[in-house]
Design a protein around this motif. Structure first.
Motif, PDB file in Angstrom:
ATOM      1  N   LYS A  25       0.964  -1.150   0.034  1.00  0.00           N
ATOM      2  CA  LYS A  25      -0.048  -0.115   0.029  1.00  0.00           C
ATOM      3  C   LYS A  25       0.982   1.120  -0.214  1.00  0.00           C
ATOM      4  O   LYS A  25       0.477   2.432  -0.730  1.00  0.00           O
ATOM      5  CB  LYS A  25      -0.875   0.016   1.178  1.00  0.00           C
TER       6      LYS A  25
ATOM      7  N   LEU B 121      -4.750   1.753  -8.959  1.00  0.00           N
ATOM      8  CA  LEU B 121      -6.184   0.990  -8.794  1.00  0.00           C
ATOM      9  C   LEU B 121      -6.095   0.829  -7.425  1.00  0.00           C
ATOM     10  O   LEU B 121      -7.095   0.972  -6.534  1.00  0.00           O
ATOM     11  CB  LEU B 121      -6.201  -0.158  -9.853  1.00  0.00           C
ATOM     12  N   GLY B 122      -5.112   0.064  -6.980  1.00  0.00           N
ATOM     13  CA  GLY B 122      -4.724  -0.308  -5.393  1.00  0.00           C
ATOM     14  C   GLY B 122      -4.813   1.153  -4.455  1.00  0.00           C
ATOM     15  O   GLY B 122      -5.479   0.919  -3.404  1.00  0.00           O
TER      16      GLY B 122
ATOM     17  N   ASN C 109      -8.518   2.294  -4.321  1.00  0.00           N
ATOM     18  CA  ASN C 109      -9.132   1.790  -3.662  1.00  0.00           C
ATOM     19  C   ASN C 109      -8.919   2.210  -2.122  1.00  0.00           C
ATOM     20  O   ASN C 109      -9.856   2.088  -1.183  1.00  0.00           O
ATOM     21  CB  ASN C 109      -9.113   0.292  -3.781  1.00  0.00           C
ATOM     22  N   ASP C 110      -7.571   2.073  -1.925  1.00  0.00           N
ATOM     23  CA  ASP C 110      -7.209   2.304  -0.337  1.00  0.00           C
ATOM     24  C   ASP C 110      -7.754   3.558   0.079  1.00  0.00           C
ATOM     25  O   ASP C 110      -8.294   4.039   1.392  1.00  0.00           O
ATOM     26  CB  ASP C 110      -5.788   2.376  -0.301  1.00  0.00           C
TER      27      ASP C 110
ATOM     28  N   ARG D  95     -10.266   5.188  -0.968  1.00  0.00           N
ATOM     29  CA  ARG D  95     -11.893   5.025  -0.738  1.00  0.00           C
ATOM     30  C   ARG D  95     -12.119   4.524   0.405  1.00  0.00           C
ATOM     31  O   ARG D  95     -13.130   4.894   1.255  1.00  0.00           O
ATOM     32  CB  ARG D  95     -12.583   4.559  -1.934  1.00  0.00           C
ATOM     33  N   LEU D  96     -11.305   3.505   0.705  1.00  0.00           N
ATOM     34  CA  LEU D  96     -11.392   2.652   2.107  1.00  0.00           C
ATOM     35  C   LEU D  96     -11.366   3.604   3.167  1.00  0.00           C
ATOM     36  O   LEU D  96     -12.177   3.599   4.334  1.00  0.00           O
ATOM     37  CB  LEU D  96     -10.673   1.322   2.067  1.00  0.00           C
TER      38      LEU D  96
ATOM     39  N   GLY E  56     -14.435   7.308  -6.469  1.00  0.00           N
ATOM     40  CA  GLY E  56     -15.096   6.367  -6.853  1.00  0.00           C
ATOM     41  C   GLY E  56     -15.270   5.897  -8.296  1.00  0.00           C
ATOM     42  O   GLY E  56     -15.201   5.060  -9.247  1.00  0.00           O
TER      43      GLY E  56
ATOM     44  N   GLN F  16     -12.216   5.186 -10.020  1.00  0.00           N
ATOM     45  CA  GLN F  16     -11.494   3.795  -9.738  1.00  0.00           C
ATOM     46  C   GLN F  16     -12.545   2.917 -10.841  1.00  0.00           C
ATOM     47  O   GLN F  16     -12.069   1.922 -11.336  1.00  0.00           O
ATOM     48  CB  GLN F  16     -11.890   3.453  -8.300  1.00  0.00           C
ATOM     49  N   GLU F  17     -13.849   3.174 -10.953  1.00  0.00           N
ATOM     50  CA  GLU F  17     -14.586   2.249 -11.877  1.00  0.00           C
ATOM     51  C   GLU F  17     -14.089   2.439 -13.267  1.00  0.00           C
ATOM     52  O   GLU F  17     -14.088   1.397 -14.021  1.00  0.00           O
ATOM     53  CB  GLU F  17     -16.087   2.962 -11.620  1.00  0.00           C
TER      54      GLU F  17
END
Length: 203
Positions: A111, A146-147, A150-151, A153-154, A191, A194-195
């Motif tokens: 990460k 992408l990773g 995602n992190d 957004r988490l 988001g 990412q999509e």
């Protein structure tokens, strides 16, 4: 192409970002790095014994910060499948601790590298005459981005206490004067990025 990733000929992806968007993503990536923390040993220095570091045990307890708990969840904890007995709960906790001990250091390193890759690629952008820049990523860079997306957004989702899709629907209806609104807008925007990046990576 503004605001969405599009595939590049031969693989990879590209997106047009304005100066504000570049600044927001970079700032979030830096904050994510600070949250994850530095790697073992002094920053920027090679480890004295790479083999020993490879087999170094990580933490066995989950992080206290809710964002880090979202980024590094317990491997054997399932809210939808509660343990049938105290003994099973203890067993799950033991398995989770063992799994965390041998995986969290590597997960943090991955990460950390993804967030650093985002910062480096943004810092290398050549600005356009009209402001902003076009970010072009190789297939490998796209996977790192992408990773990182995602992190991010988490992390934001944890701060907003988003746990399911119903929570996301409620965010759309927040009034403009709600202090969470800027964070919500960043969450939804990331988001979308990412999509569209996922779409470019599909065969």
């Amino acid at each position: 192409m503004p605001g969405t990733f599009e595939p590049l000929p031969g693989g990879g992806a590209a997106v047009a970002l304005d100066d504000v968007e570049i600044s927001i993503i970079r700032s979030l990536a830096v904050q994510l790095l600070e949250l994850i923390g530095p790697g073992p040993g002094p920053a920027g220095q090679e480890p004295a014994d790479p083999l020993a570091e490879l087999f170094a045990a990580g933490p066995s307890e989950p992080p206290s910060d809710p964002v880090l708990r979202r980024l590094f969840p317990d491997a054997y904890s399932d809210p939808e499948l509660p343990p049938a007995s105290p003994a099973e709960a203890d067993e799950r906790q033991e398995y989770s601790a063992e799994f965390r001990r041998y995986t969290e250091n590597d997960l943090r390193a991955g990460k950390r590298e993804n967030a650093l890759a985002v910062i480096r690629s943004l810092d290398a952008l050549a600005p356009l005459d009209v402001g902003g820049a076009v970010l072009e990523l190789s297939p490998e860079q796209s996977r790192g981005w992408l990773g990182a997306l995602n992190d991010l957004r988490l992390a934001i989702g944890a701060r907003l206490e988003i746990t399911d899709e119903d929570d996301t629907d409620l965010l759309y209806r927040l009034p403009d004067d709600d202090p969470r609104k800027p964070m919500v807008m960043a969450y939804l925007w990331l988001g979308g990025l990412q999509e569209t990046l996922v779409t470019t990576l599909m065969p």
